[in-house]
Design a protein around this motif. Structure first.
Motif, mmCIF file in Angstrom:
data_model
loop_
_atom_site.group_PDB
_atom_site.id
_atom_site.type_symbol
_atom_site.label_atom_id
_atom_site.label_comp_id
_atom_site.label_asym_id
_atom_site.label_seq_id
_atom_site.Cartn_x
_atom_site.Cartn_y
_atom_site.Cartn_z
ATOM 1 N N ARG A 82 4.602 -8.744 14.722
ATOM 2 C CA ARG A 82 4.291 -8.318 16.088
ATOM 3 C C ARG A 82 2.791 -8.131 16.294
ATOM 4 O O ARG A 82 2.262 -8.405 17.382
ATOM 5 N N LYS A 213 2.924 -13.471 31.968
ATOM 6 C CA LYS A 213 4.217 -12.835 31.698
ATOM 7 C C LYS A 213 4.443 -12.697 30.195
ATOM 8 O O LYS A 213 4.867 -11.640 29.709
ATOM 9 N N ASP A 214 4.135 -13.785 29.446
ATOM 10 C CA ASP A 214 4.292 -13.745 27.989
ATOM 11 C C ASP A 214 3.283 -12.794 27.350
ATOM 12 O O ASP A 214 3.589 -12.099 26.377
ATOM 13 N N LEU A 216 2.050 -10.117 28.667
ATOM 14 C CA LEU A 216 2.525 -8.761 28.907
ATOM 15 C C LEU A 216 3.658 -8.406 27.953
ATOM 16 O O LEU A 216 3.682 -7.301 27.385
ATOM 17 N N PHE A 217 4.570 -9.357 27.735
ATOM 18 C CA PHE A 217 5.692 -9.105 26.827
ATOM 19 C C PHE A 217 5.191 -8.859 25.404
ATOM 20 O O PHE A 217 5.630 -7.911 24.734
ATOM 21 N N LEU A 218 4.263 -9.706 24.922
ATOM 22 C CA LEU A 218 3.752 -9.574 23.560
ATOM 23 C C LEU A 218 2.972 -8.274 23.394
ATOM 24 O O LEU A 218 3.031 -7.626 22.346
ATOM 25 N N LEU A 220 3.439 -5.439 25.178
ATOM 26 C CA LEU A 220 4.400 -4.335 25.176
ATOM 27 C C LEU A 220 5.172 -4.281 23.868
ATOM 28 O O LEU A 220 5.481 -3.195 23.359
ATOM 29 N N ASP A 221 5.461 -5.455 23.285
ATOM 30 C CA ASP A 221 6.193 -5.513 22.024
ATOM 31 C C ASP A 221 5.376 -4.933 20.873
ATOM 32 O O ASP A 221 5.934 -4.415 19.900
#
Length: 431
Positions: A82, A213-214, A216-218, A220-221
């Motif tokens: 991550r 979008k990706d 932001l996802f990465l 947050l992950d």
């Protein structure tokens, strides 16, 4: 007597090393031989045994195995992966983007795990296949991984700085941790500069654009993994808990997070405990041996004698700092970090204090020197692990490392002669 004791101590130590004895055994045997010059046999053995036990009888020392355990749990718990994805978000568009991702990953994971070897192994395994698929030369990829691996030893939490705190007479661990941020980040930035120009030379491109979008996802992950640094270091600096308690919090947090990610299997716990015990045993054995070595030096007056001898050569602070750096760089090429800190801090700390150096600043200087030694032959552990994981021979990757050595030595001089780089943050926080 001091001269004789010093000659016996160091000559016997290097003779044992030359014949292939482990460094801890070499330290113990040379120390006992030197003590026998002064004390009867029975007193020598009793004194040596007592000192070796008391050398690790310190509550602060418990932070070392706990940070080691936290690092191993994170390595097995999906946290490194991550952090790599988060690093891609930060540097993915630069030429040679995967090498930059590797560097940022080493800075993040190395700081959390507190081990350059763990960082080099984890990042090398993750990034190596990706870089190979993108057509990167193995030597280029391995060099970027190896050179950036020790940055995490400077960025807290760092067991290296804990050891220095103990041997320097109780220098604030919180202040040392905060002092390591700027030098550690600069180490990573310098590695990225070299990787950038080498990528331009070889024509390596950046990665494909990642959508917002990706991204932001990465991001947050990765937040739960990044929060470990904030919680542990923030808690230590604010005074919520000590470094040892912070290490225990790191273990608990890493365990819970890995279980939530479902990356940590219950069946893997015995092997994790075993690996922790092996690494901790090695570190503590070196510390207990070096405690005996320090006792012998103190008993015979060697640190003071060596310090006076060096100061007698010149009273110029610049020349003294350069001389200490040269000696530490040479020491780092053939001695592991922990024993080097334990043995040479008592020798050089009085000199640094005599020329007005802050103990926190000197701690960063000695750590930076020995981190460079961590990636140089003949005993650079991060060098050999990084080469092994990268599938390259040390000889073939070494020429790719030369530009990294050059820029890191320049940075070492900058860190040495601009103390504000180490002391600004501790003073800002009132440490």
């Amino acid at each position: 007597m001091t001269l004789v004791a010093g000659l016996v101590l160091f000559i016997s130590f290097f003779v044992f090393l030359f014949y292939g004895l482990p460094i801890a055994i070499s330290i113990i045997l040379s120390s006992i031989i030197t003590l026998l010059l002064i004390l009867p046999f029975d007193v020598t053995i009793a004194t040596a045994a007592q000192r070796m036990v008391t050398g690790i009888d310190d509550f602060t020392m418990l932070a070392i195995p706990l940070f080691v355990l936290a690092g191993i749990i994170m390595n097995n718990g999906g946290i490194a992966f991550r952090l790599v994805n988060f690093a891609k978000v930060l540097v993915g568009r630069l030429p040679g983007s995967l090498a930059h991702t590797n560097t940022v990953g080493n800075m993040l994971f190395g700081s959390i795990s507190g081990s350059s070897v763990a960082a080099a192994a984890a990042m090398g395994r993750i990034m190596g296949p990706m870089e190979k698929a993108q057509g990167y030369k193995k030597e280029y990829s391995a060099a970027a991984n190896i050179a950036s691996a020790p940055s995490g030893l400077l960025i807290p939490p760092s067991s290296l700085l804990i050891v220095y705190s103990l041997v320097s007479g109780g220098t604030s661990i919180a202040a040392l941790f905060i002092a390591g941020y700027i030098p550690g980040i600069l180490w990573g930035v310098c590695c990225m500069i070299v990787a950038f120009f080498m990528a331009k030379k070889h024509g390596y491109k950046g990665s494909e654009k990642i959508s917002w979008k990706d991204k932001l996802f990465l991001f947050l992950d990765a937040i739960p993994s990044l929060l470990l640094i904030v919680i542990v270091i923030g808690g230590i600096v604010v005074g919520v808990f000590t470094a040892t308690e912070g290490a225990a919090v790191a273990v608990l947090y890493a365990t819970v997070l890995s279980l939530i990610y479902k990356s940590l299997k219950i069946k893997n716990i015995p092997s994790i405990i075993k690996e922790t015990a092996e690494i901790t045993g090695m570190i503590l054995f070196l510390i207990t041996a070096s405690a005996l070595f320090s006792l012998v030096m103190s008993y015979t007056g060697l640190p003071e004698a060596i310090s006076k001898s060096i100061i007698s050569l010149t009273d110029n602070p610049i020349l003294l700092l350069l001389l200490m750096n040269v000696i530490l760089l040479i020491i780092g090429t053939f001695m592991d970090i922990t024993p080097a800190v334990l043995i040479f801090t008592p020798i050089f700390l009085p000199i640094s204090e005599a020329i007005g150096l802050d103990p926190i600043h000197f701690g960063i200087i000695i750590a930076f020197n020995l981190c460079i030694g961590n990636i140089t032959p003949p005993v650079g552990s991060a060098l050999f692990v990084g080469a092994s994981v990268g599938g390259v021979r040390v000889e073939s990757v070494f020429k790719y490392l030369l530009p990294y050595f050059a820029i890191l030595i320049i940075l070492l001089l900058v860190i040495t002669f601009i103390p504000q780089l180490s002391l600004f943050l501790p003073k800002l926080l009132g440490l």
